[in-house]
Design a protein around this motif. Structure first.
Motif, PDB file in Angstrom:
ATOM      1  N   ALA A  90      13.568 -25.019  -4.891  1.00 17.71           N
ATOM      2  CA  ALA A  90      13.316 -26.191  -4.051  1.00 17.71           C
ATOM      3  C   ALA A  90      14.550 -27.086  -4.039  1.00 17.71           C
ATOM      4  O   ALA A  90      15.118 -27.398  -5.092  1.00 17.71           O
ATOM      5  CB  ALA A  90      12.113 -26.971  -4.560  1.00 17.71           C
ATOM      6  N   LEU A  91      14.977 -27.465  -2.850  1.00 19.40           N
ATOM      7  CA  LEU A  91      16.105 -28.388  -2.686  1.00 19.40           C
ATOM      8  C   LEU A  91      15.650 -29.788  -3.082  1.00 19.40           C
ATOM      9  O   LEU A  91      14.723 -30.339  -2.487  1.00 19.40           O
ATOM     10  CB  LEU A  91      16.587 -28.367  -1.239  1.00 19.40           C
ATOM     11  CG  LEU A  91      17.815 -29.221  -0.909  1.00 19.40           C
ATOM     12  CD1 LEU A  91      19.047 -28.671  -1.595  1.00 19.40           C
ATOM     13  CD2 LEU A  91      18.037 -29.270   0.601  1.00 19.40           C
ATOM     14  N   ARG A  92      16.271 -30.352  -4.088  1.00 18.55           N
ATOM     15  CA  ARG A  92      15.902 -31.679  -4.603  1.00 18.55           C
ATOM     16  C   ARG A  92      17.155 -32.530  -4.778  1.00 18.55           C
ATOM     17  O   ARG A  92      18.271 -32.047  -4.573  1.00 18.55           O
ATOM     18  CB  ARG A  92      15.194 -31.558  -5.958  1.00 18.55           C
ATOM     19  CG  ARG A  92      13.991 -30.641  -5.992  1.00 18.55           C
ATOM     20  CD  ARG A  92      12.838 -31.169  -5.164  1.00 18.55           C
ATOM     21  NE  ARG A  92      11.635 -30.371  -5.393  1.00 18.55           N
ATOM     22  CZ  ARG A  92      10.562 -30.406  -4.620  1.00 18.55           C
ATOM     23  NH1 ARG A  92      10.528 -31.221  -3.570  1.00 18.55           N
ATOM     24  NH2 ARG A  92       9.516 -29.648  -4.885  1.00 18.55           N
ATOM     25  N   ASP A  93      16.941 -33.781  -5.211  1.00 21.17           N
ATOM     26  CA  ASP A  93      18.081 -34.639  -5.523  1.00 21.17           C
ATOM     27  C   ASP A  93      18.345 -34.672  -7.032  1.00 21.17           C
ATOM     28  O   ASP A  93      19.060 -35.533  -7.525  1.00 21.17           O
ATOM     29  CB  ASP A  93      17.871 -36.051  -4.974  1.00 21.17           C
ATOM     30  CG  ASP A  93      16.636 -36.725  -5.547  1.00 21.17           C
ATOM     31  OD1 ASP A  93      15.920 -36.091  -6.350  1.00 21.17           O
ATOM     32  OD2 ASP A  93      16.377 -37.889  -5.189  1.00 21.17           O
ATOM     33  N   TYR A  94      17.773 -33.727  -7.768  1.00 19.34           N
ATOM     34  CA  TYR A  94      17.995 -33.625  -9.204  1.00 19.34           C
ATOM     35  C   TYR A  94      18.037 -32.146  -9.582  1.00 19.34           C
ATOM     36  O   TYR A  94      17.630 -31.280  -8.808  1.00 19.34           O
ATOM     37  CB  TYR A  94      16.870 -34.320  -9.984  1.00 19.34           C
ATOM     38  CG  TYR A  94      15.494 -33.729  -9.758  1.00 19.34           C
ATOM     39  CD1 TYR A  94      14.997 -32.695 -10.564  1.00 19.34           C
ATOM     40  CD2 TYR A  94      14.676 -34.177  -8.717  1.00 19.34           C
ATOM     41  CE1 TYR A  94      13.749 -32.141 -10.343  1.00 19.34           C
ATOM     42  CE2 TYR A  94      13.425 -33.634  -8.494  1.00 19.34           C
ATOM     43  CZ  TYR A  94      12.963 -32.626  -9.315  1.00 19.34           C
ATOM     44  OH  TYR A  94      11.726 -32.072  -9.097  1.00 19.34           O
ATOM     45  N   TYR A  95      18.533 -31.878 -10.805  1.00 19.24           N
ATOM     46  CA  TYR A  95      18.638 -30.498 -11.286  1.00 19.24           C
ATOM     47  C   TYR A  95      17.672 -30.302 -12.455  1.00 19.24           C
ATOM     48  O   TYR A  95      17.702 -31.039 -13.438  1.00 19.24           O
ATOM     49  CB  TYR A  95      20.064 -30.212 -11.761  1.00 19.24           C
ATOM     50  CG  TYR A  95      20.275 -28.803 -12.276  1.00 19.24           C
ATOM     51  CD1 TYR A  95      20.535 -27.756 -11.394  1.00 19.24           C
ATOM     52  CD2 TYR A  95      20.223 -28.520 -13.642  1.00 19.24           C
ATOM     53  CE1 TYR A  95      20.729 -26.464 -11.864  1.00 19.24           C
ATOM     54  CE2 TYR A  95      20.416 -27.229 -14.114  1.00 19.24           C
ATOM     55  CZ  TYR A  95      20.669 -26.212 -13.218  1.00 19.24           C
ATOM     56  OH  TYR A  95      20.858 -24.931 -13.671  1.00 19.24           O
ATOM     57  N   ARG A  96      16.830 -29.300 -12.342  1.00 19.12           N
ATOM     58  CA  ARG A  96      15.921 -28.949 -13.426  1.00 19.12           C
ATOM     59  C   ARG A  96      15.445 -27.519 -13.227  1.00 19.12           C
ATOM     60  O   ARG A  96      14.980 -27.166 -12.136  1.00 19.12           O
ATOM     61  CB  ARG A  96      14.725 -29.896 -13.492  1.00 19.12           C
ATOM     62  CG  ARG A  96      13.780 -29.624 -14.690  1.00 19.12           C
ATOM     63  CD  ARG A  96      12.629 -30.619 -14.707  1.00 19.12           C
ATOM     64  NE  ARG A  96      11.697 -30.349 -15.787  1.00 19.12           N
ATOM     65  CZ  ARG A  96      11.816 -30.805 -17.036  1.00 19.12           C
ATOM     66  NH1 ARG A  96      12.867 -31.562 -17.342  1.00 19.12           N
ATOM     67  NH2 ARG A  96      10.911 -30.524 -17.951  1.00 19.12           N
ATOM     68  N   VAL A  97      15.598 -26.713 -14.258  1.00 16.47           N
ATOM     69  CA  VAL A  97      15.129 -25.330 -14.228  1.00 16.47           C
ATOM     70  C   VAL A  97      14.107 -25.147 -15.344  1.00 16.47           C
ATOM     71  O   VAL A  97      14.406 -25.415 -16.513  1.00 16.47           O
ATOM     72  CB  VAL A  97      16.293 -24.329 -14.412  1.00 16.47           C
ATOM     73  CG1 VAL A  97      15.764 -22.896 -14.389  1.00 16.47           C
ATOM     74  CG2 VAL A  97      17.347 -24.530 -13.331  1.00 16.47           C
ATOM     75  N   GLU A  98      12.913 -24.726 -14.981  1.00 19.38           N
ATOM     76  CA  GLU A  98      11.890 -24.396 -15.963  1.00 19.38           C
ATOM     77  C   GLU A  98      11.562 -22.914 -15.833  1.00 19.38           C
ATOM     78  O   GLU A  98      11.511 -22.388 -14.721  1.00 19.38           O
ATOM     79  CB  GLU A  98      10.622 -25.216 -15.737  1.00 19.38           C
ATOM     80  CG  GLU A  98      10.827 -26.714 -15.910  1.00 19.38           C
ATOM     81  CD  GLU A  98       9.519 -27.483 -15.777  1.00 19.38           C
ATOM     82  OE1 GLU A  98       8.473 -26.956 -16.204  1.00 19.38           O
ATOM     83  OE2 GLU A  98       9.556 -28.603 -15.251  1.00 19.38           O
ATOM     84  N   PHE A  99      11.353 -22.258 -16.970  1.00 17.58           N
ATOM     85  CA  PHE A  99      10.960 -20.854 -16.895  1.00 17.58           C
ATOM     86  C   PHE A  99       9.936 -20.531 -17.976  1.00 17.58           C
ATOM     87  O   PHE A  99       9.835 -21.201 -19.006  1.00 17.58           O
ATOM     88  CB  PHE A  99      12.169 -19.914 -16.981  1.00 17.58           C
ATOM     89  CG  PHE A  99      12.905 -19.923 -18.302  1.00 17.58           C
ATOM     90  CD1 PHE A  99      12.473 -19.141 -19.369  1.00 17.58           C
ATOM     91  CD2 PHE A  99      14.046 -20.689 -18.451  1.00 17.58           C
ATOM     92  CE1 PHE A  99      13.162 -19.121 -20.564  1.00 17.58           C
ATOM     93  CE2 PHE A  99      14.736 -20.684 -19.651  1.00 17.58           C
ATOM     94  CZ  PHE A  99      14.297 -19.898 -20.717  1.00 17.58           C
ATOM     95  N   ARG A 100       9.164 -19.512 -17.677  1.00 14.95           N
ATOM     96  CA  ARG A 100       8.198 -18.966 -18.622  1.00 14.95           C
ATOM     97  C   ARG A 100       8.386 -17.452 -18.638  1.00 14.95           C
ATOM     98  O   ARG A 100       8.423 -16.828 -17.583  1.00 14.95           O
ATOM     99  CB  ARG A 100       6.766 -19.313 -18.199  1.00 14.95           C
ATOM    100  CG  ARG A 100       6.443 -20.790 -18.304  1.00 14.95           C
ATOM    101  CD  ARG A 100       5.133 -21.137 -17.626  1.00 14.95           C
ATOM    102  NE  ARG A 100       5.196 -20.896 -16.184  1.00 14.95           N
ATOM    103  CZ  ARG A 100       5.759 -21.725 -15.311  1.00 14.95           C
ATOM    104  NH1 ARG A 100       6.331 -22.833 -15.736  1.00 14.95           N
ATOM    105  NH2 ARG A 100       5.773 -21.439 -14.027  1.00 14.95           N
TER     106      ARG A 100
END
Length: 269
Positions: A191-201
């Motif tokens: 998703a194009l956002r104004d912040y960076y965050r990667v979550e994974f499971r």
């Protein structure tokens, strides 16, 4: 050893700093964003061993092709990702590779020990399920798939090989991708956002990278410096021309072919 760094801001400075740490003399050209064409004529005629291109995405292939006409196969090229912006440019740069050009691409996550945890978990189980949620600012014109997203499309290919099948929905800036392997499924939601965050499971174990800190299974993780590691490989290859680094474009072609397939499918739908 000397390197010509053609950059426009943050990434150019990172690569220049790492080259200097590696004992390389750096010729730095900071190009004003949006005015790359008027600066290209300043880049010819230098005696260099490595050329680094870290300009806006839409200019990567254009600047590379002009410099290749001048410097040819005598230097090693390092280009920030995505190495090209269209499938037609990918076809053309593959032709240049067949001439013997040495091209490497900024895919530093192939060096990350943090994301390698996913591979270890996936390979250590008879069946795996990986879910990645990638939120990131990117160049909206190039699209998230070809900008930040291509790192996370590349990881399963680098760790596990090309998937036997895939399904994708959404758009180039908001996508849901399923990669099917014989032993499991790797999902990437971008998703194009104004912040960076990667979550994974991965098989229920959780990890997160917000650009400041990394955690896996609740434990804080300190990674290697992947930008330094990739440049060390490039410089090492330029010095001895032995084994090609993992970020050789030849070793990234499956990633780019899949990425452009996704872009074309989502553009049509």
């Amino acid at each position: 050893m000397r390197a010509l760094v053609v950059g426009c801001g943050y990434m150019g400075r990172i690569h220049s700093s790492n080259l200097k740490r590696l004992g390389v003399e750096v010729l730095q050209f900071d190009i004003v964003k949006g005015k790359c064409d008027s600066y290209v004529d300043q880049l010819y005629g230098h005696e260099v061993d490595v050329i680094v291109i870290a300009t806006p995405i839409r200019t990567h292939y254009e600047i590379f092709s002009k410099l290749y006409e001048s410097y040819g196969k005598g230097v090693v090229y390092f280009i920030e990702k995505p190495v090209v912006g269209t499938s037609d440019q990918l076809r053309r740069i593959k032709g240049i590779l067949s001439e013997g050009a040495e091209v490497f691409v900024g895919h530093q996550l192939r060096y990350s020990k943090f994301y390698e945890l996913i591979k270890e978990e996936a390979k250590g189980n008879p069946y795996f399920e990986v879910d990645m949620e990638v939120n990131s600012p990117s160049d909206p014109e190039a699209g998230l798939i070809l900008d930040t997203g291509i790192h996370f499309i590349d990881l399963p290919i680098y760790y596990l090989g090309r998937p036997r099948d895939f399904r994708v929905s959404g758009s180039k800036n908001f996508f849901d991708l399923l990669l099917y392997y014989e032993r499991g499924v790797w999902r990437v939601m971008g998703a194009l956002r104004d912040y960076y965050r990667v979550e994974f499971r991965v098989n229920g174990k959780r990890g997160v990278n917000d650009g400041v800190s990394m955690k896996f299974c609740g434990e804080v993780f300190k990674d290697v410096d992947p930008y330094y590691e990739e440049m060390r490989d490039v410089v090492g290859y330029a010095r001895d021309r032995r084994s090609k680094p993992r970020i050789s474009l030849e070793k990234l072609l499956e990633t780019y072919e899949l990425a452009f397939s996704l872009v074309e499918l989502l553009t049509v739908t």
